[in-house]
Each structure stands twice: as structure tokens, then as C-alpha cells.
Write an enzyme that holds these catalytic residues in place. Structure first.
Site, mmCIF file in Angstrom:
data_model
loop_
_atom_site.group_PDB
_atom_site.id
_atom_site.type_symbol
_atom_site.label_atom_id
_atom_site.label_comp_id
_atom_site.label_asym_id
_atom_site.label_seq_id
_atom_site.Cartn_x
_atom_site.Cartn_y
_atom_site.Cartn_z
ATOM 1 N N CYS A 158 4.397 -9.600 -7.420
ATOM 2 C CA CYS A 158 3.847 -8.177 -7.051
ATOM 3 C C CYS A 158 4.676 -7.726 -5.860
ATOM 4 O O CYS A 158 4.916 -8.567 -4.748
ATOM 5 C CB CYS A 158 2.374 -8.268 -6.854
ATOM 6 S SG CYS A 158 1.993 -6.383 -6.101
ATOM 7 N N THR A 159 5.408 -6.705 -5.770
ATOM 8 C CA THR A 159 6.220 -6.035 -4.432
ATOM 9 C C THR A 159 5.324 -5.862 -3.510
ATOM 10 O O THR A 159 6.159 -6.123 -2.266
ATOM 11 C CB THR A 159 6.788 -4.857 -4.819
ATOM 12 O OG1 THR A 159 5.792 -4.019 -5.297
ATOM 13 C CG2 THR A 159 7.937 -4.945 -5.939
ATOM 14 N N HIS A 160 3.975 -6.058 -3.326
ATOM 15 C CA HIS A 160 3.440 -6.063 -2.129
ATOM 16 C C HIS A 160 3.315 -7.741 -1.383
ATOM 17 O O HIS A 160 2.925 -7.778 -0.262
ATOM 18 C CB HIS A 160 1.805 -5.707 -2.362
ATOM 19 C CG HIS A 160 1.845 -4.346 -2.395
ATOM 20 N ND1 HIS A 160 2.112 -3.457 -3.441
ATOM 21 C CD2 HIS A 160 1.093 -3.321 -1.390
ATOM 22 C CE1 HIS A 160 1.631 -2.340 -3.310
ATOM 23 N NE2 HIS A 160 1.255 -2.333 -2.147
ATOM 24 N N CYS A 176 8.666 -2.581 -9.555
ATOM 25 C CA CYS A 176 7.078 -2.852 -9.818
ATOM 26 C C CYS A 176 6.895 -3.772 -10.878
ATOM 27 O O CYS A 176 7.363 -3.584 -12.119
ATOM 28 C CB CYS A 176 6.460 -1.637 -10.267
ATOM 29 S SG CYS A 176 4.860 -1.372 -10.896
ATOM 30 N N ASP A 187 8.610 2.884 -8.091
ATOM 31 C CA ASP A 187 7.240 1.879 -8.094
ATOM 32 C C ASP A 187 6.307 2.886 -8.026
ATOM 33 O O ASP A 187 6.545 4.051 -8.022
ATOM 34 C CB ASP A 187 7.593 0.951 -6.672
ATOM 35 C CG ASP A 187 6.342 0.285 -6.517
ATOM 36 O OD1 ASP A 187 5.875 -0.556 -7.671
ATOM 37 O OD2 ASP A 187 5.521 0.029 -5.464
ATOM 38 N N SER A 188 5.233 2.127 -8.274
ATOM 39 C CA SER A 188 3.893 2.915 -8.106
ATOM 40 C C SER A 188 3.754 3.718 -6.877
ATOM 41 O O SER A 188 3.004 4.733 -6.663
ATOM 42 C CB SER A 188 2.618 2.003 -8.697
ATOM 43 O OG SER A 188 2.474 0.945 -7.957
ATOM 44 N N GLU A 193 -1.720 -3.274 2.365
ATOM 45 C CA GLU A 193 -1.623 -2.110 2.700
ATOM 46 C C GLU A 193 -2.565 -1.696 3.884
ATOM 47 O O GLU A 193 -2.221 -0.800 4.617
ATOM 48 C CB GLU A 193 -2.054 -1.101 1.577
ATOM 49 C CG GLU A 193 -1.026 -1.188 0.237
ATOM 50 C CD GLU A 193 -1.145 0.087 -0.454
ATOM 51 O OE1 GLU A 193 -1.790 1.065 -0.232
ATOM 52 O OE2 GLU A 193 -0.249 -0.024 -1.406
ATOM 53 N N THR A 234 4.140 -4.250 -12.361
ATOM 54 C CA THR A 234 3.355 -4.422 -13.588
ATOM 55 C C THR A 234 4.183 -3.527 -14.605
ATOM 56 O O THR A 234 4.056 -3.546 -15.767
ATOM 57 C CB THR A 234 2.199 -3.351 -13.315
ATOM 58 O OG1 THR A 234 1.696 -4.120 -12.258
ATOM 59 C CG2 THR A 234 1.175 -3.340 -14.208
#
Lengths: 264, 264
Positions: A183-185, A73, A10-11, A151, A75
Site C-alpha cells: 500500500c503506498t501509505h 495505488c 492514486d485514490s 494520514e 488496490t
């Protein structure tokens, strides 16, 4: 082969929500996770740049001899899967197909998708959902503030609720019955999102769906590692301090061993 | 020498607030701006990584033959100035000294500083203010959500006001009379920040102070280009689309000519 690790990238910290689900559903597997924290985020960057970064991140994992690659991710899954599958000769699973599959069970065929600018701009969720449910109406919205809110640890703060109200108003008006967290967040914001959308809307967590998809593939192909307690190694491209601190909430446990590597 | 450009770099669009001020105060100068949009942001990354990126960005500008280098990024100014000054043989101006100089005019010697995690973590503003005003009490707070709020165009949204209230409460309680906007994105939030802090608090805009500092240096050393209407060239490390769209609000005008380059 069975004992080889699953490679996940992931990023940054977001993909740890996928990790968490893979650990829950496949506790015996060895995992190698790479977070490209020196170049995070991918969500605001161009398809061309994200594809280059994804190829470099995957290259690092392939060099570790992984048996399967999970692009954790949204994206990168949206823009880099064809390039990854062309370059590397191992199964590559992204987070979009699994999420779309679940979303296509929508009863009223009105489906919302939220994600980064990159993911929404690619139109890949819409495409994947329509391939399964051609009559579906898909309403997509980029929600750039959700990643920094997650975050910052403000997932249930009044600021998060107001932000969600602003972004999601068009989806509420569209009377969707299913909302893909693209989105994984976003699983961290689940409580707030459910509150804003109301109890009647199903939230599809791509992280959980992707882990199920890996588990299913392993069962079909007899690839599951028949042990208890796999090993988990974490790598990042920047100094690990922030990743360890912020990552805890995403993985749901302490990050035991995180090393810095150079890629690209 | 006079006709050589001023080189300005930042992690992305934020440094355009410095550009805007340099154009206003020194309209005859040629400018070359580099936004490292393929690796933005710097504010959440380690000092080690930001120093590497800053050296690469500066190297690109030095290769264009600039006469002066402006580090229009607070995080890079906080951690990379010594390395930049050691490697390159031209004047290098960061945004921290100019901001600190203005802040040190505080009457009650109670000064607030807001910035990214990297800038606040470095303690450089506190150091620079105390060097000028040893008795000063400096209250520093990282405000990670301000950058995405400014980029989203929500600078005067209720979400921005609530976020500012949450971050700035300790500075209000500390009864500061001066607040340093220690991130080039923050001037966009000026109205909201002033509203939350109250009219009695002076907001120090590092962008404007830095431009004044450049103008002063040029006058002293006779380096000012005696023409009207300098040329402005913009470069970015990712595809320019997003930079052009988001950058308008930061520069206060259209971005005429933006090209993509590879650095690092």
C-alpha cells in the site's frame, strides 16, 4: 514523445510516495499526478467500483497526452490493470509486479504481504510472487488502520506500534524474511514496521520498486527526457486543502500547484 | 401519508446507529436506508463535495416517496442541511440539533464535542449549543481514527483506549461534564470513551437524540404509523458485501435485504 509527461494516479495522497521516488530516479521527467480525493479510499471498496474509478482517473491523464501511465495505488493495480490495458493504448505500469519481483528474491521463500482489504482480497501479490518463485509460501494480512494512522501523522506513535504488533504477529510467527508494503501509505510507517518485524526482515517498498521499473523501461526504450528539472502538476477531485496539508509528508516536500478537476 | 417510509441516509454504515434507535423508538415505521458506500467517508471531504453527495443521496430517497428525511451523518448534517431544505419539500432532520439540545443541559456549561474533520471544521455543534446556552464553553476535537477503529471492530481494544486518551486529554483537562459523540460511528466506542473520560461525564449520543426528535415530531403532527413491525429496506452505492458484514455491529442485528443502486 520524450517530452510528454508521465501520468500517475492514486485514490488520494498515498501515490505521492511513488511520485517522490520517480522524481528522485528520473528528475528530468514531466509528471502529471491525479489524486481521486473526492472518492478516496479505494482500499475498502469493491473491485467493480475501483475498476470504474480507475478507468475514469486514467481517462483524465490520457486526455493530457501522457506517454506512460503509472497506477500508484495497490488496490487499483490489483483489480484494474487488465481493464486499463484493454481500454488505453499506452504502457501501463502497476505497483504489484515490481514489488513482487523484489520479494521473489527472498532467501527462505517465506514472504509476507500487507495491504488494504481490496488488495489482500484480490490475491494478486501472492499470484505474482508465485509466478516468479513457485515454492514461495506467502502470508497475507489486511491492515486497514495503517492508512488512517499514516494520514494522521501518527506513524511513529505508540498507537502505531501496538497496531502493527497486533496485525503482524502472525507474520512474525511465520518467520518470513521479506515483507511487501503493499500500500503506498505504508512507507511512512517503515520505522515502526521494521522495529516490530526485527532487523532481519527485508521491507519491500513497492513505490521505490515501481519507480525503478519505470526508469528501466525508459532506458531500454530510449524514452527518458534528457533535461534537468521536469515540471510537476498535481490534480485532485476534491478541494485541494487537505491534500496539500497531508500530502507534504508523502511527497517529502511542499506541493506547489494543486488544481481541482471533475472526473467521472 | 402515514404509511410512507422514513428516509435515512449516511455515507456508509455509521447511520445504522440512527436506524437502530429509530427502530427501537418507532418500531411500526417503514424505513428506507441509503449508505453511499461507493464514496464513503464524507468526514475527510470538503463541504462543497459533501453537499453535492448529500443532495444526490437525498434525491434517491425523495424519489422513493419518503415522508421525512433523516440525515444520519454528522458531516452531511453540518454542511448540507440548508441546501437539502431548499431543494426538497419535506421535513429534514439532521443529527446536530438534537445532540446540541441534549448537550445544552450541561450543569457546568463546559461541553466537549468530538467528530470528523468536516464536522469539527464546520463549527456547527458549537453554534447550535451556543444558540441554546450562550454562556457555554465548547471544546471541539476531530478524532479521525475513531471511525476506522469502530469499523475494524477494535472498539474495546487497547489501541482504541490509547487513541482515545491522546485525543481526549485536552477535554479532560478542560473539565467538561458533557461530551457530544458527534459522529454516528462513536456510539460503538461508548465503553472506551466513558472509561477514558470517567464516570462523571455524560456522553451524548446524537443517534438516540435524533430518533427521539423524530418520535416527538411524529406524535405532535400525528404522523406515526399505527402498525406493528415496519418494513426496512437497505440500499448502498457499492457492492453490499462489506456493508452487510460491518453493518451488523452498528444495527445490532443482521441486515436482511441490501441492494446496490447508482446515484449521482
Amino acid at each position: 514523445m520524450l517530452h510528454r509527461a508521465i501520468g500517475i494516479f492514486d485514490s488520494g495522497v498515498g501515490g505521492l510516495t511513488v511520485c517522490k521516488e520517480v522524481i528522485r530516479q528520473l528528475p528530468g521527467e514531466n509528471l502529471i499526478y491525479l489524486g481521486d480525493t473526492a472518492r478516496v479510499p479505494y482500499g475498502t471498496k469493491s473491485a467493480q467500483t475501483v475498476e470504474r474509478y480507475a478507468l475514469e482517473a486514467a481517462g483524465f491523464l490520457v486526455d493530457q497526452g501522457v506517454k506512460l501511465l503509472v497506477v500508484a495505488c495497490n488496490t487499483a493495480s490489483a483489480v484494474a490493470l487488465p481493464a486499463l490495458r484493454e481500454r488505453y493504448r499506452l504502457p501501463v505500469i502497476g505497483v504489484i509486479e515490481p514489488g513482487a519481483r523484489r520479494a521473489a528474491e527472498s532467501r527462505n521463500q517465506r514472504i509476507g504481504v500487507i495491504g488494504t482489504e481490496g488488495t489482500i482480497g484480490s490475491g494478486r501479490y501472492e499470484e505474482a510472487i508465485r509466478a516468479l518463485l513457485p515454492e514461495a509460501e506467502v502470508f497475507s494480512t489486511a491492515c486497514p488502520l495503517f492508512v488512517p494512522l499514516a494520514e494522521e501523522g501518527w506513524a511513529e506513535h505508540e498507537v502505531a506500534r501496538l497496531t502493527a504488533l497486533e496485525y503482524l504477529q502472525p507474520l512474525i510467527s511465520a518467520q518470513i524474511d521479506t515483507l511487501v508494503l503493499g500500500c503506498t501509505h505504508y512507507p511512512l510507517l517503515r520505522t515502526t514496521l521494521q522495529r516490530v518485524m526485527g532487523p532481519g526482515v527485508l521491507l519491500v517498498d513497492s513505490a521505490a520498486e515501481t519507480a525503478s521499473c519505470v526508469a528501466e523501461l525508459f532506458r531500454e526504450q530510449g524514452l527518458e527526457r534528457p533535461e534537468h528539472g521536469g515540471q510537476r502538476d498535481f490534480y485532485v477531485t476534491d478541494v485541494p486543502t487537505r491534500f496539500e496539508r497531508v500530502g507534504r509528508a508523502f511527497l517529502g516536500r511542499e506541493l506547489s500547484k494543486v488544481d481541482q478537476v471533475m472526473i467521472g
